[in-house]
Design a protein around this motif. Structure first.
Motif, short mmCIF file in Angstrom:
data_model
loop_
_atom_site.label_atom_id
_atom_site.label_comp_id
_atom_site.label_asym_id
_atom_site.label_seq_id
_atom_site.Cartn_x
_atom_site.Cartn_y
_atom_site.Cartn_z
N PHE A 105 -5.79 2.66 6.32
CA PHE A 105 -5.04 2.78 5.06
C PHE A 105 -4.40 1.43 4.75
CE2 PHE A 105 -4.88 6.95 7.10
CZ PHE A 105 -5.34 7.78 6.08
N SER A 114 -8.44 3.64 1.60
CA SER A 114 -8.52 4.33 2.87
C SER A 114 -9.97 4.34 3.34
CB SER A 114 -8.00 5.77 2.76
OG SER A 114 -8.71 6.51 1.78
N PRO A 130 1.11 7.22 -1.88
CA PRO A 130 1.31 6.02 -1.07
C PRO A 130 2.76 5.56 -1.16
CG PRO A 130 -0.65 5.83 -2.43
CD PRO A 130 0.06 7.05 -2.89
N GLN A 160 -10.87 4.58 -2.86
CA GLN A 160 -9.96 3.62 -3.48
C GLN A 160 -9.27 4.25 -4.68
OE1 GLN A 160 -11.32 -0.36 -4.23
NE2 GLN A 160 -12.87 -0.28 -2.62
N THR A 204 0.68 -3.84 -3.93
CA THR A 204 1.15 -3.76 -5.31
C THR A 204 1.70 -5.12 -5.74
OG1 THR A 204 2.65 -2.60 -6.82
CG2 THR A 204 3.47 -3.03 -4.63
N ASN A 213 -2.87 -0.83 -5.69
CA ASN A 213 -4.16 -0.52 -5.08
C ASN A 213 -3.93 0.17 -3.74
OD1 ASN A 213 -6.29 -1.77 -2.87
ND2 ASN A 213 -7.31 -1.09 -4.73
N ASP A 214 -4.64 1.28 -3.52
CA ASP A 214 -4.51 2.03 -2.27
C ASP A 214 -5.91 2.36 -1.76
OD1 ASP A 214 -2.85 3.45 -0.28
OD2 ASP A 214 -3.78 5.25 -1.11
N THR A 221 -2.40 -0.66 1.45
CA THR A 221 -1.77 -0.47 0.15
C THR A 221 -1.16 -1.79 -0.31
OG1 THR A 221 -1.20 1.81 0.78
CG2 THR A 221 -0.11 0.91 -1.16
#
Length: 334
Positions: free
Chosen positions: A63, A96, A22, A102, A67, A93-94, A65
């Protein structure tokens, strides 16, 4: 059928493991994801940073993302003049497929910056970062062919993992080098290189195992005044991971509304370009030691037909608590 679904998830994870990590278009506003050596490299007592990105928002959370990080300097009263030792913590945290897949990361980083001259105008820093990663697939959010009806995915299937959650976890090691320099109190320039997944951690999932490919990032930036009320900021990043690479270059002009103040109120206007992929207009505002930035990726690659030129919406925020001193420290500005 169950074995087929497990194999399909394993194949999907193989693609995930070999894809790029990411990333943020505003890489310049996310120092601890750009290079661990940026830890503690700022003028202040502590720094709080946050970033959020929604890629292709027209698709239901395809998607997303996010942080958040905090870093600070330690043992400053025991450091030699111009030296800095920083410590930082970050959460990442990412998601989709609307949260079905996750990744959650927790990182600790530290960096030491050694002055190369008496005045601390030139420094070289070395940083390390350890990360605990946790991945899971929420199978209740997955839909398969045998659930499809004329009204949508409404049929219940007994073959869908019995509503279980599939998990994987690993430890990751990252490191970086950074050179930072200034010729006076009004300019700064830096050059760095960082490497992620040095230990090539393995993701174990559904009976299969995948080694993460190392990612190398080379980055540089500078700022210098154009006039008493305008400053030009430039930055670029080149990353490599497996067979994928990414190049982002660009800049912004900082317009100072109160140039006589140490912490002026400023407006930032500029753009970056992700080569062969997107144009990224940027606007930001800075006040009371807070900087807020926003970008939008305008897709220019071969995907523009499917994406209708839509890219990712991204916002960033950085707050730096200034120390009780009038003597500024020359550092990269994020």
């Amino acid at each position: 059928m169950r074995k087929l679904l497990l194999w399909g998830c394993g194949a999907f994870l193989s693609l995930v493991a070999q894809a790029q990590d990411p990333h943020f278009s505003q890489f310049f506003s996310s120092p601890l994801t750009l290079n661990p050596a940026f830890t503690g490299k700022f003028f202040g007592t502590y720094r709080i940073a946050g970033n959020y990105r929604n890629q292709w928002p027209g698709i239901n959370n395809a998607f997303t993302t996010a942080t958040a990080s905090i870093d600070f300097q330690i043992m400053q009263n025991k450091m030699q003049r111009g030296d800095t030792w920083g410590v930082g913590f970050m959460g990442f945290n990412d998601n989709s497929s609307n949260g079905a897949v996750q990744f959650n990361y927790g990182s600790f980083s530290t960096a030491y910056h050694k002055s190369l001259d008496e005045d601390g105008m030139h420094q070289i820093g070395l940083g390390f970062q350890g990360t605990y990663a946790n991945m899971f697939i929420n199978t209740t959010n997955l839909n398969f062919e045998d659930q499809l009806t004329t009204a949508g995915f409404t049929r219940v299937s007994s073959e869908i993992f019995n509503n279980t959650t599939l998990k994987s976890k690993y430890l990751d090691l990252n490191a970086g080098l950074l050179y930072n320099g200034s010729t006076n109190e009004n300019n700064n320039f830096y050059f760095g290189i960082s490497m992620y997944h040095i230990n090539r951690p393995r993701q174990s999932f559904t009976g299969a195992e995948y080694a993460l490919k190392p990612r190398t990032n080379i980055h540089a930036g500078a700022y210098f005044p154009l006039s008493t009320s305008a400053t030009l900021h430039l930055s670029g990043s080149q990353s490599f991971q497996a067979q994928a690479s990414q190049t982002i270059i660009g800049g912004a002009i900082q317009l100072n509304a109160t140039p006589d103040q140490l912490n002026p109120t400023s407006l930032y206007i500029g753009a970056w370009m992700r080569m062969k992929d997107a144009i990224i207009p940027y606007i930001g505002i800075e006040f009371n030691n807070i900087r807020i930035g926003a970008t939008y990726d305008y897709n220019t690659s071969s995907l523009r037909t499917a994406s209708m030129n839509r890219g990712g919406i991204e916002v960033s925020l950085i707050y730096i608590r200034r120390p009780n001193t009038d003597r500024p420290v020359n550092c990269p500005k994020f």
